[in-house]
Design a protein around this motif. Sequence first.
Motif, PDB file in Angstrom:
ATOM      1  N   ILE A   1       0.821  -1.286   0.014  1.00 29.60           N
ATOM      2  CA  ILE A   1      -0.059   0.050   0.059  1.00 29.60           C
ATOM      3  C   ILE A   1       0.759   1.390   0.035  1.00 29.60           C
ATOM      4  CG2 ILE A   1      -1.691   1.314   1.413  1.00 29.60           C
ATOM      5  CD1 ILE A   1      -2.819  -1.323   2.372  1.00 29.60           C
ATOM      6  N   GLN A   2       0.516   2.136  -0.895  1.00 31.56           N
ATOM      7  CA  GLN A   2       1.262   3.509  -0.827  1.00 31.56           C
ATOM      8  C   GLN A   2       0.796   4.332   0.352  1.00 31.56           C
ATOM      9  OE1 GLN A   2       0.929   5.430  -4.782  1.00 31.56           O
ATOM     10  NE2 GLN A   2       0.502   3.683  -5.591  1.00 31.56           N
ATOM     11  N   SER A   3       1.695   5.154   0.791  1.00 29.83           N
ATOM     12  CA  SER A   3       1.649   5.746   2.003  1.00 29.83           C
ATOM     13  C   SER A   3       1.188   7.373   1.406  1.00 29.83           C
ATOM     14  CB  SER A   3       2.789   5.851   2.779  1.00 29.83           C
ATOM     15  OG  SER A   3       2.534   6.707   4.006  1.00 29.83           O
ATOM     16  N   ASN A   4       0.243   7.866   2.248  1.00 22.82           N
ATOM     17  CA  ASN A   4      -0.160   9.408   2.127  1.00 22.82           C
ATOM     18  C   ASN A   4      -0.720   9.426   0.619  1.00 22.82           C
ATOM     19  OD1 ASN A   4      -0.499  11.759   3.152  1.00 22.82           O
ATOM     20  ND2 ASN A   4       1.155  12.647   2.387  1.00 22.82           N
ATOM     21  N   ASN A   5      -1.486   8.380   0.031  1.00 18.85           N
ATOM     22  CA  ASN A   5      -2.043   8.642  -1.401  1.00 18.85           C
ATOM     23  C   ASN A   5      -3.373   7.926  -1.406  1.00 18.85           C
ATOM     24  OD1 ASN A   5      -2.447   9.125  -3.978  1.00 18.85           O
ATOM     25  ND2 ASN A   5      -0.531   7.680  -4.677  1.00 18.85           N
ATOM     26  N   CYS A   6      -4.504   8.922  -1.048  1.00 18.11           N
ATOM     27  CA  CYS A   6      -5.873   8.308  -1.060  1.00 18.11           C
ATOM     28  C   CYS A   6      -6.977   9.231  -1.658  1.00 18.11           C
ATOM     29  CB  CYS A   6      -6.206   7.689   0.252  1.00 18.11           C
ATOM     30  SG  CYS A   6      -6.226   8.967   1.511  1.00 18.11           S
ATOM     31  N   ALA A   7      -7.713   8.941  -2.036  1.00 21.09           N
ATOM     32  CA  ALA A   7      -9.156   9.814  -2.443  1.00 21.09           C
ATOM     33  C   ALA A   7      -9.989   9.708  -1.296  1.00 21.09           C
ATOM     34  CB  ALA A   7      -9.496   9.183  -3.777  1.00 21.09           C
ATOM     35  N   PHE A   8     -10.893  10.813  -1.228  1.00 25.99           N
ATOM     36  CA  PHE A   8     -11.820  10.889  -0.056  1.00 25.99           C
ATOM     37  C   PHE A   8     -13.109  11.288  -0.712  1.00 25.99           C
ATOM     38  CE2 PHE A   8     -14.216  13.863   2.771  1.00 25.99           C
ATOM     39  CZ  PHE A   8     -14.703  12.783   3.615  1.00 25.99           C
ATOM     40  N   ASP A   9     -14.227  10.673  -0.366  1.00 30.43           N
ATOM     41  CA  ASP A   9     -15.573  11.222  -0.700  1.00 30.43           C
ATOM     42  C   ASP A   9     -16.568  10.995   0.309  1.00 30.43           C
ATOM     43  OD1 ASP A   9     -15.514  12.101  -3.776  1.00 30.43           O
ATOM     44  OD2 ASP A   9     -14.583  10.124  -3.635  1.00 30.43           O
ATOM     45  N   SER A  10     -17.657  11.667   0.540  1.00 29.33           N
ATOM     46  CA  SER A  10     -18.721  11.296   1.559  1.00 29.33           C
ATOM     47  C   SER A  10     -20.132  11.545   1.087  1.00 29.33           C
ATOM     48  CB  SER A  10     -18.303  12.594   2.873  1.00 29.33           C
ATOM     49  OG  SER A  10     -18.505  13.742   2.352  1.00 29.33           O
ATOM     50  N   TRP A  11     -20.889  10.922   1.889  1.00 27.05           N
ATOM     51  CA  TRP A  11     -22.309  11.061   1.845  1.00 27.05           C
ATOM     52  C   TRP A  11     -22.945  11.238   3.128  1.00 27.05           C
ATOM     53  CZ3 TRP A  11     -19.439   6.796   0.402  1.00 27.05           C
ATOM     54  CH2 TRP A  11     -19.177   6.513  -0.889  1.00 27.05           C
ATOM     55  N   GLY A  12     -23.437  12.485   3.432  1.00 26.98           N
ATOM     56  CA  GLY A  12     -23.815  12.867   4.710  1.00 26.98           C
ATOM     57  C   GLY A  12     -23.173  12.354   5.782  1.00 26.98           C
ATOM     58  N   PRO A  13     -23.234  11.621   6.779  1.00 29.29           N
ATOM     59  CA  PRO A  13     -22.551  11.189   7.812  1.00 29.29           C
ATOM     60  C   PRO A  13     -21.299   9.961   7.342  1.00 29.29           C
ATOM     61  CG  PRO A  13     -24.425  10.007   8.078  1.00 29.29           C
ATOM     62  CD  PRO A  13     -24.743  10.890   7.070  1.00 29.29           C
ATOM     63  N   HIS A  14     -21.541   9.691   6.420  1.00 30.02           N
ATOM     64  CA  HIS A  14     -20.674   8.566   5.932  1.00 30.02           C
ATOM     65  C   HIS A  14     -19.564   8.804   4.959  1.00 30.02           C
ATOM     66  CE1 HIS A  14     -24.073   6.182   7.740  1.00 30.02           C
ATOM     67  NE2 HIS A  14     -24.676   6.511   6.899  1.00 30.02           N
ATOM     68  N   ALA A  15     -18.469   8.218   4.943  1.00 28.15           N
ATOM     69  CA  ALA A  15     -17.365   8.527   3.987  1.00 28.15           C
ATOM     70  C   ALA A  15     -16.733   7.402   3.331  1.00 28.15           C
ATOM     71  CB  ALA A  15     -16.538   9.441   4.745  1.00 28.15           C
ATOM     72  N   ARG A  16     -16.018   7.545   2.396  1.00 28.55           N
ATOM     73  CA  ARG A  16     -15.182   6.530   1.724  1.00 28.55           C
ATOM     74  C   ARG A  16     -13.960   6.902   1.531  1.00 28.55           C
ATOM     75  NH1 ARG A  16     -17.275   6.075  -4.071  1.00 28.55           N
ATOM     76  NH2 ARG A  16     -15.938   7.998  -4.080  1.00 28.55           N
ATOM     77  N   LEU A  17     -12.849   6.016   1.539  1.00 25.69           N
ATOM     78  CA  LEU A  17     -11.336   6.264   1.339  1.00 25.69           C
ATOM     79  C   LEU A  17     -11.066   5.366   0.273  1.00 25.69           C
ATOM     80  CD1 LEU A  17      -9.381   6.961   4.705  1.00 25.69           C
ATOM     81  CD2 LEU A  17      -9.692   8.579   2.790  1.00 25.69           C
ATOM     82  N   GLY A  18     -10.413   5.867  -0.900  1.00 24.97           N
ATOM     83  CA  GLY A  18      -9.749   5.128  -1.560  1.00 24.97           C
ATOM     84  C   GLY A  18      -8.377   4.908  -1.576  1.00 24.97           C
TER      85      GLY A  18
END
Length: 261
Positions: free
Chosen positions: A108-125
Motif C-alpha cells: 500500500i502506498q503511503s499518504n495517497n488516497c481519495a476521499f468522498d462522503s455522503w452525509g455522515p458516511h465517507a469513503r477512502l480509496g
Amino acid sequence: RLDGRLVAATHRAGFAGMDKADNGLSPVACGEAAGIVFVSLEHDPATFDAGAWLGGAASELTSFGLEHYHRTEVRTSDRAMNWKLMFDTFGEVYHVEHLHRTTIHPLIQSNNCAFDSWGPHARLGIARWAMNDQIDRPREERELLSAATVLYYLLPNTLLIQQVDHVELYQIFPDGPGRSSAVISLYAPEEPATDKAREYWKRNLDLLVKVTETEDFVMCEQIQRSFASGAQEAIQFGRNEPALIHYHATLDRLLAERQDT
C-alpha cells in the motif's frame, strides 16, 4: 418467542392477571440496506429506514452484492484506548510508510488516497502500488479493486473494507472513556468448500489482525496514555486527513443535535 413476545412466566399464580403483551422484550429498530443489517438503539422500530440512514452510499455498496457474502471467521480485540482512537487508525494512510514499513507498506502506498462522503458516511480509496500499473491503460480497461483498498466509514461505529477479493468488517464499541473493543469479521464471496480455501481466508485475516494488533493498536495505546497525562488537550488533523476531519465533525454535530433534543 423469537420476536420478543412473552410466552409464559413461571409460578403463574404469582403473576395472575399479568398482561403478557405488555411484558415482552423492548423492541429495537432494525433494518437492511445494501446487504448490511443495521441496528439502532435510538430510532423508532416502526419507522426506522436503514436505506435512508445509509443515504447516498447505498447504491455503491449495493453493487458489491454483500448479501451473498459468507462470513468465514470472526475475532475480537479488547484494547486500552478510546473507541474513537481505534476508529481513527483507519482514517489516514500517511503513517503506513513509517509504522507498517515491513508489513503492508510493500503493498500500500503511503499518504495517497481519495476521499468522498455522503452525509455522515465517507469513503477512502487507498492506492496500492499496483495503482501505478493502471496509468498507461485506457480508462475503460482500468480496474479499481485490484489496485486499491476501498474503506467505508459507516457511522457511528462501523468500518467496511473492500479488499481485492473479500470484505473485512470492523464493529467498534466503547467500554468507558479509556477502553474499547472491536469485532473483526472477514467475508468471502462464497462459502469456502475446501481446507485450502479456508486456510487462504485465514491467512488474510491473520495479516489484518497482525498489523492492527501489533502495530496500530500498540501505538494507539501509547497515545491513550499520553492523553491520560493531560499534557495534550487536542489533536491537530492535517489537510491530508479529510476522513478524520469529516468523522469527528460529524460526531460533534450528532452529539450536539442529541443534546438539543
